[in-house]
Motif scaffolding. Sequence first.
Motif, short mmCIF file in Angstrom:
data_model
loop_
_atom_site.label_atom_id
_atom_site.label_comp_id
_atom_site.label_asym_id
_atom_site.label_seq_id
_atom_site.Cartn_x
_atom_site.Cartn_y
_atom_site.Cartn_z
N ALA A 77 0.83 -1.20 0.00
CA ALA A 77 0.00 0.00 0.00
C ALA A 77 0.87 1.25 0.00
O ALA A 77 0.58 2.23 -0.70
CB ALA A 77 -0.92 -0.01 1.22
N ALA A 78 1.95 1.23 0.77
CA ALA A 78 2.86 2.38 0.82
C ALA A 78 3.52 2.60 -0.54
O ALA A 78 3.68 3.75 -0.99
CB ALA A 78 3.92 2.15 1.89
N ASP A 79 3.89 1.51 -1.22
CA ASP A 79 4.48 1.63 -2.56
C ASP A 79 3.48 2.25 -3.54
O ASP A 79 3.84 3.09 -4.37
CB ASP A 79 4.90 0.25 -3.08
CG ASP A 79 6.03 -0.36 -2.27
OD1 ASP A 79 6.79 0.40 -1.64
OD2 ASP A 79 6.14 -1.60 -2.27
N ALA A 166 1.24 6.11 7.39
CA ALA A 166 0.23 5.33 8.10
C ALA A 166 0.22 3.88 7.61
O ALA A 166 0.10 2.94 8.40
CB ALA A 166 -1.15 5.96 7.91
N ALA A 167 0.36 3.71 6.29
CA ALA A 167 0.40 2.36 5.71
C ALA A 167 1.63 1.60 6.20
O ALA A 167 1.56 0.40 6.50
CB ALA A 167 0.39 2.44 4.19
N LEU A 168 2.76 2.29 6.28
CA LEU A 168 3.98 1.66 6.77
C LEU A 168 3.83 1.25 8.24
O LEU A 168 4.28 0.17 8.64
CB LEU A 168 5.17 2.61 6.62
CG LEU A 168 5.69 2.83 5.19
CD1 LEU A 168 6.73 3.94 5.18
CD2 LEU A 168 6.26 1.54 4.62
N ALA A 169 3.19 2.10 9.04
CA ALA A 169 3.00 1.79 10.45
C ALA A 169 2.08 0.58 10.62
O ALA A 169 2.34 -0.31 11.44
CB ALA A 169 2.44 3.00 11.18
N ALA A 170 1.00 0.54 9.85
CA ALA A 170 0.04 -0.57 9.95
C ALA A 170 0.62 -1.87 9.43
O ALA A 170 0.17 -2.96 9.81
CB ALA A 170 -1.24 -0.23 9.20
N GLY A 174 0.43 -6.67 9.71
CA GLY A 174 0.06 -7.60 8.64
C GLY A 174 0.12 -6.91 7.30
O GLY A 174 0.57 -5.77 7.17
N THR A 175 -0.35 -7.59 6.27
CA THR A 175 -0.38 -7.03 4.93
C THR A 175 -1.53 -6.03 4.83
O THR A 175 -2.69 -6.39 5.02
CB THR A 175 -0.58 -8.13 3.87
OG1 THR A 175 0.51 -9.06 3.97
CG2 THR A 175 -0.59 -7.53 2.47
N VAL A 176 -1.20 -4.78 4.53
CA VAL A 176 -2.21 -3.73 4.47
C VAL A 176 -3.00 -3.86 3.16
O VAL A 176 -2.42 -3.89 2.08
CB VAL A 176 -1.57 -2.33 4.55
CG1 VAL A 176 -2.63 -1.24 4.43
CG2 VAL A 176 -0.81 -2.19 5.87
N THR A 177 -4.30 -3.92 3.27
CA THR A 177 -5.17 -4.01 2.10
C THR A 177 -5.93 -2.72 1.84
O THR A 177 -6.45 -2.52 0.74
CB THR A 177 -6.20 -5.14 2.28
OG1 THR A 177 -7.02 -4.86 3.42
CG2 THR A 177 -5.50 -6.48 2.47
N GLU A 178 -5.99 -1.85 2.84
CA GLU A 178 -6.72 -0.60 2.68
C GLU A 178 -6.27 0.39 3.75
O GLU A 178 -6.01 0.01 4.89
CB GLU A 178 -8.22 -0.84 2.80
CG GLU A 178 -9.07 0.39 2.61
CD GLU A 178 -10.57 0.09 2.69
OE1 GLU A 178 -11.36 1.04 2.81
OE2 GLU A 178 -10.92 -1.11 2.63
#
Length: 219
Positions: A77-79, A166-170, A174-178
Amino acid sequence: MKRNIVIATLTAAALAGGGTVAAFAAGDDEATATQRQAGTNARAAADHDDDSTDDDSAGHDSAGDDRTAASRGSVTAADAIAAALKHTPGTALAADFEDEGAGTWEVTVVQGDGSEYDVRIAPGSGTVLGAQRDADDDSDSDSDSDSDDRAELAAAKGASTDAREAALAAAAKGTVTEVGLDDDNGAVAWSAETVKDGRHGEWKIALDSGRVTQDRDED
């Protein structure tokens, strides 16, 4: 003598009917023990079948989640957010993996003039597939929805933690989907969904500190 005749008669009748004959011992106690052992074996076999069915079902569910996670490719997600902002500069408000068809990341970006774009990113390569302006982003509208959008945009612009961070922190969960902004009774924070080992998680990421906490409202 009469007892032997009865046993022989029962045995012959069972063989003639195609059934299985339990061995009769000379004493009643031995016959009872044999029948009890047969019942125990039958119950053990049934329990084994039930356990196997449950294990297969759990394995199937986990495999489905693993296949869904794998379809996102190597692009996180971060990418996806970084690629979208490089193509369409502005403020990223959300990133969501759309798993219909081939599957793509979709990143929402708002530019300085208030125009909103949906930028699509290939999950395998990170290539920008296109950017489409949202026709409903009329900044002059006084609707409650547009007012909420402007409030969220202002919160994102003033935040110490942006969507990518935020995506990097989450991602530690696990794998961030949203990932996107969530307004909970006036308290705006980043919200993220993750999947790990077949289990889904809901998280909130503070705009100021980037601290990750479980979203109890979605627990």
